[in-house]
Scaffold this active site. Sequence first.
Site, PDB file in Angstrom:
ATOM      1  N   CYS A  22     -16.398 -33.542 -31.173  1.00 24.61           N
ATOM      2  CA  CYS A  22     -15.557 -34.300 -31.916  1.00 24.61           C
ATOM      3  C   CYS A  22     -16.200 -34.766 -33.293  1.00 24.61           C
ATOM      4  CB  CYS A  22     -15.256 -35.460 -31.258  1.00 24.61           C
ATOM      5  SG  CYS A  22     -13.923 -36.599 -31.964  1.00 24.61           S
ATOM      6  N   GLY A  81     -12.377 -33.084 -27.125  1.00 25.02           N
ATOM      7  CA  GLY A  81     -12.740 -33.100 -28.503  1.00 25.02           C
ATOM      8  C   GLY A  81     -11.819 -33.003 -29.540  1.00 25.02           C
ATOM      9  N   SER A 136      -3.733 -39.614 -32.112  1.00 24.96           N
ATOM     10  CA  SER A 136      -4.319 -40.661 -31.410  1.00 24.96           C
ATOM     11  C   SER A 136      -4.510 -42.017 -32.271  1.00 24.96           C
ATOM     12  CB  SER A 136      -5.874 -40.309 -30.672  1.00 24.96           C
ATOM     13  OG  SER A 136      -5.578 -38.978 -30.131  1.00 24.96           O
ATOM     14  N   ASP A 302      -7.698 -31.781 -16.864  1.00 22.55           N
ATOM     15  CA  ASP A 302      -8.461 -32.096 -17.740  1.00 22.55           C
ATOM     16  C   ASP A 302      -9.340 -33.378 -17.485  1.00 22.55           C
ATOM     17  OD1 ASP A 302      -9.446 -32.686 -20.553  1.00 22.55           O
ATOM     18  OD2 ASP A 302      -7.628 -33.939 -21.054  1.00 22.55           O
ATOM     19  N   CYS A 375      -4.012 -49.960  -9.047  1.00 20.75           N
ATOM     20  CA  CYS A 375      -2.481 -50.469  -8.143  1.00 20.75           C
ATOM     21  C   CYS A 375      -1.879 -51.614  -8.436  1.00 20.75           C
ATOM     22  CB  CYS A 375      -3.135 -50.594  -6.848  1.00 20.75           C
ATOM     23  SG  CYS A 375      -1.890 -51.174  -5.772  1.00 20.75           S
TER      24      CYS A 375
HETATM   25  S1  SF4 Z   1       1.621 -46.174  -4.323  1.00 17.83           S
HETATM   26 FE1  SF4 Z   1       1.762 -48.476  -4.262  1.00 17.83          FE
HETATM   27  S2  SF4 Z   1      -0.017 -49.213  -3.164  1.00 17.83           S
HETATM   28 FE2  SF4 Z   1      -0.403 -46.976  -3.984  1.00 17.83          FE
HETATM   29  S3  SF4 Z   1      -1.255 -47.188  -5.975  1.00 17.83           S
HETATM   30 FE3  SF4 Z   1       0.872 -47.115  -6.399  1.00 17.83          FE
HETATM   31  S4  SF4 Z   1       1.590 -49.134  -6.244  1.00 17.83           S
HETATM   32 FE4  SF4 Z   1      -0.489 -49.246  -5.358  1.00 17.83          FE
END
Ligand code: SF4
Length: 416
Positions: A22, A81, A136, A302, A375
């Site tokens: 890069c 890159g 980017s 990737d 999550c």
């Molecule tokens: S499916 Fe539900 S519990 Fe699993 S990562 Fe996605 S939001 Fe979180």
Amino acid sequence: MTNSHLPQARFHMMAKPTSYHCNLKCDYCFYLEKEGILPEISEQQKSKTHGYMTEAALKRYVRDYIRSQDSDDIDFAWQGGEPTLAGLDFYRNAVKYQKMYADGKNISNSFQTNAIVINRQWAQFFAENNFLIGVSIDGTPEVHDKYRISVNGNPTFERVKRAIELLIEYKVEFNTLTVINDQNWDKGKETYQLLKSLGSKHLQFIPIVEVDQSCQQKNSGHYSPSADPSLTHFSVPADGYGQFMSEVFDEWIKEDVGTIFVRMFDSILATWMGYPASVCVQSRECGQAMVIEANGDLYSCDHYVYPANKLGNIRQNNITKMAVSKQQKRFGEAKYKTLTSRCRSCEVQALCHGGCPKHRITSIEGEKFKHNYLCPSYQRIFKHTTTAMHLMTQEIKRGGLAADVMPVIANLKPSK
Ligand code: SF4
Ligand code: SF4
């Protein structure tokens, strides 16, 4: 010449003609770590070709990639890159070979770049050959120049801005790719407005989650973060990506539905409509986006350019056979086979599918597999967009447009 004797399949591949090399030195670039992970490629850097894809390898790749596809539409995706380092002549040759081997198929090219070397010559070439350019850019100058600096430590925002102006002048189709990190996760609104003011109509936002080098086993040959690893300082907070995307959503839904396209929202709407997600992160399985390195090595993804995820090399192996190999199938299926029980019983599972396995680094007591670090972000995004997505889905099914719901949503109380 026909090629009906060759096996064919449908898949997508990204090519890295300059490998991880890069002309910027962004702190967070996950690809620079490959210098240590792929010693073979590092060695090639010292050779005459700098480890870049040779013309012979390019010709073979173009020919085999077209012939391996069971489709009339073939997209070549060029990434790094930094792919501009291969030089304009490399891409002139790519187009020449694409025409030579097209065999009646429609060929398109997409090209992801930091844009700092784009001048009139590049812009003209992109325009003449209908390249779709991904630029980017991380947001406001203050944010962008925090990490996206030149090898000499100089800021690059103004150069990127000028490149975008050139692309617009030459009528080159482009989109923007913005990395969400510790600097911009709480600036969704400003970032969206900035990208809009620069003329971006197609926006993609990807979160950066990088395990600290000290928490990865060295020389294991595969991605192997330790239990509950520390993350690099530039990684996005676990709920930060959710906050960012929710802010972006609130701006977009006000007046831009149908005129500005945010990749994640398109994908969520597709799932609501009963279609598969259009981004791999929110798909049930992985495995449809292999990557080919400059030396012809093919990897599962990737995000998994590790020796254990190498499928072969196009000099010795047939591309289709590698794409449909047991190894690649196992890689793809691992995404749902290693879901945590929390994901399996999650109310937004159909939209999320546990996110990218690379981000599953969180241990939970009683769980056999690791849970996705992001999550909390995913919970937030999918819940935040529920009402609007529901209304858009109903409107489209009635024969209307997604954009028709904007005034309705404007009159609703914002959901948290
Ligand atoms: S499916 Fe539900 S519990 Fe699993 S990562 Fe996605 S939001 Fe979180
Ligand atoms: S590993 Fe992550 S980036 Fe790769 S295909 Fe799976 S979800 Fe996509």
